[in-house]
Design a protein around this motif. Structure first.
Motif, PDB file in Angstrom:
ATOM      1  N   THR A 169       8.123  43.110   6.166  1.00 51.73           N
ATOM      2  CA  THR A 169       8.512  42.323   4.992  1.00 51.73           C
ATOM      3  C   THR A 169       9.833  41.593   5.231  1.00 51.73           C
ATOM      4  OG1 THR A 169       7.388  43.870   3.515  1.00 51.73           O
ATOM      5  CG2 THR A 169       9.035  42.427   2.525  1.00 51.73           C
ATOM      6  N   GLU A 170      10.824  42.301   5.785  1.00 55.35           N
ATOM      7  CA  GLU A 170      12.152  41.715   6.003  1.00 55.35           C
ATOM      8  C   GLU A 170      12.097  40.589   7.039  1.00 55.35           C
ATOM      9  OE1 GLU A 170      14.913  42.124   4.418  1.00 55.35           O
ATOM     10  OE2 GLU A 170      14.312  43.769   3.123  1.00 55.35           O
ATOM     11  N   SER A 219       6.463  48.899   7.461  1.00 54.75           N
ATOM     12  CA  SER A 219       6.155  48.018   6.341  1.00 54.75           C
ATOM     13  C   SER A 219       7.393  47.247   5.887  1.00 54.75           C
ATOM     14  CB  SER A 219       5.596  48.841   5.176  1.00 54.75           C
ATOM     15  OG  SER A 219       5.360  48.017   4.061  1.00 54.75           O
ATOM     16  N   THR A 220       8.529  47.933   5.792  1.00 55.24           N
ATOM     17  CA  THR A 220       9.783  47.280   5.411  1.00 55.24           C
ATOM     18  C   THR A 220      10.199  46.280   6.471  1.00 55.24           C
ATOM     19  OG1 THR A 220      10.485  49.301   4.280  1.00 55.24           O
ATOM     20  CG2 THR A 220      12.199  47.670   4.759  1.00 55.24           C
ATOM     21  N   TYR A 255       9.457  38.839   7.833  1.00 54.02           N
ATOM     22  CA  TYR A 255       8.707  37.734   7.222  1.00 54.02           C
ATOM     23  C   TYR A 255       9.648  36.885   6.357  1.00 54.02           C
ATOM     24  CZ  TYR A 255       5.626  35.207   4.068  1.00 54.02           C
ATOM     25  OH  TYR A 255       5.028  34.213   3.341  1.00 54.02           O
ATOM     26  N   ASP A 256      10.443  37.534   5.526  1.00 57.29           N
ATOM     27  CA  ASP A 256      11.369  36.804   4.649  1.00 57.29           C
ATOM     28  C   ASP A 256      12.409  36.039   5.456  1.00 57.29           C
ATOM     29  OD1 ASP A 256      10.044  37.714   2.426  1.00 57.29           O
ATOM     30  OD2 ASP A 256      11.469  39.323   1.977  1.00 57.29           O
TER      31      ASP A 256
END
Length: 218
Positions: free
Chosen positions: A125-126, A121-122, A128-129
């Motif tokens: 997110t990372e 999950s992390t 994606y950013d």
């Protein structure tokens, strides 16, 4: 195969196993830009700056001269250092690209970024950013990714291909009779552009990746 070219400011991922020519393709992508009077940035997490420049120069691409003349920036980042400063790099990237005046950027490879995170999950997110910051930089970007061990058409973590505008797959074709292992390229998608759905054989030459346009792999 890319019939009308890749739209400007697209984010492209090139997925492939070791030895399929991902880095060569990235260098070639920037060489073409510089030859057309553009500026470019190559960010490597795998090699030293000197090794990247040497590798390109061996193919006849004068990356040493281009860096001296200010048309090319080759940046090597230690993955461990990047883990500590990923947020600042992500925030600074659009400004750095704008100040340098680059129109194309290559990141080799995104897989090393993904490996920094144990939690899926992390990681999602990372990454994606990070891809969002690349798009905000306003350049046409290619990132390279190791292929999954189980599926040569997917990236190692199965994330990056869903965040990019274009997906190019470089892979080995191993015939059942074991006569000859060949290399094949396939374009999975390009947003807002027409492209061939065929699988074409290619070679890694002194001039980079050379696709046999008239041949098909069935």
């Amino acid at each position: 195969m890319i019939q009308d070219g890749v739209p400007e400011r697209s984010l492209i991922v090139t997925i492939g196993e070791a030895g399929t020519g991902k880095t060569t393709f990235g260098l070639q992508f920037l060489h073409e830009a510089i030859e057309n009077g553009e500026r470019a940035v190559f960010i490597t997490l795998e090699e030293s700056r000197e090794r990247v420049v040497q590798s390109a120069t061996e193919k006849g691409w004068e990356f040493d001269r281009h860096t001296e003349e200010g048309n090319l920036a080759v940046i090597d980042i230690d993955p461990i250092e990047m883990a500590n400063s990923l947020t600042s790099i992500r925030n600074e990237l659009p400004r750095l690209v704008e100040e340098f005046g680059a129109s194309r950027l290559v990141l080799d490879s995104v897989s090393l970024l993904e490996m920094m995170y144990d939690d899926q999950s992390t990681r999602r997110t990372e990454i994606y950013d990070f891809t969002k910051s690349l798009k905000q930089a306003g350049v046409t970007t290619m990132v390279t990714s190791e292929a999954s061990e189980d599926n040569s058409f997917a990236s190692r973590y199965g994330i990056i291909e869903y965040l990019t505008d274009a997906v190019v797959v470089l892979r080995y074709i191993r015939p059942e009779d074991f006569r000859e292992t060949r290399l094949a390229v396939e374009i999975q998608k390009i947003r807002d552009a027409n492209h061939s759905r065929e699988t074409k054989p290619y070679e890694i030459t002194h001039q980079g990746i050379s696709v046999y346009r008239q041949a098909n792999i069935f």
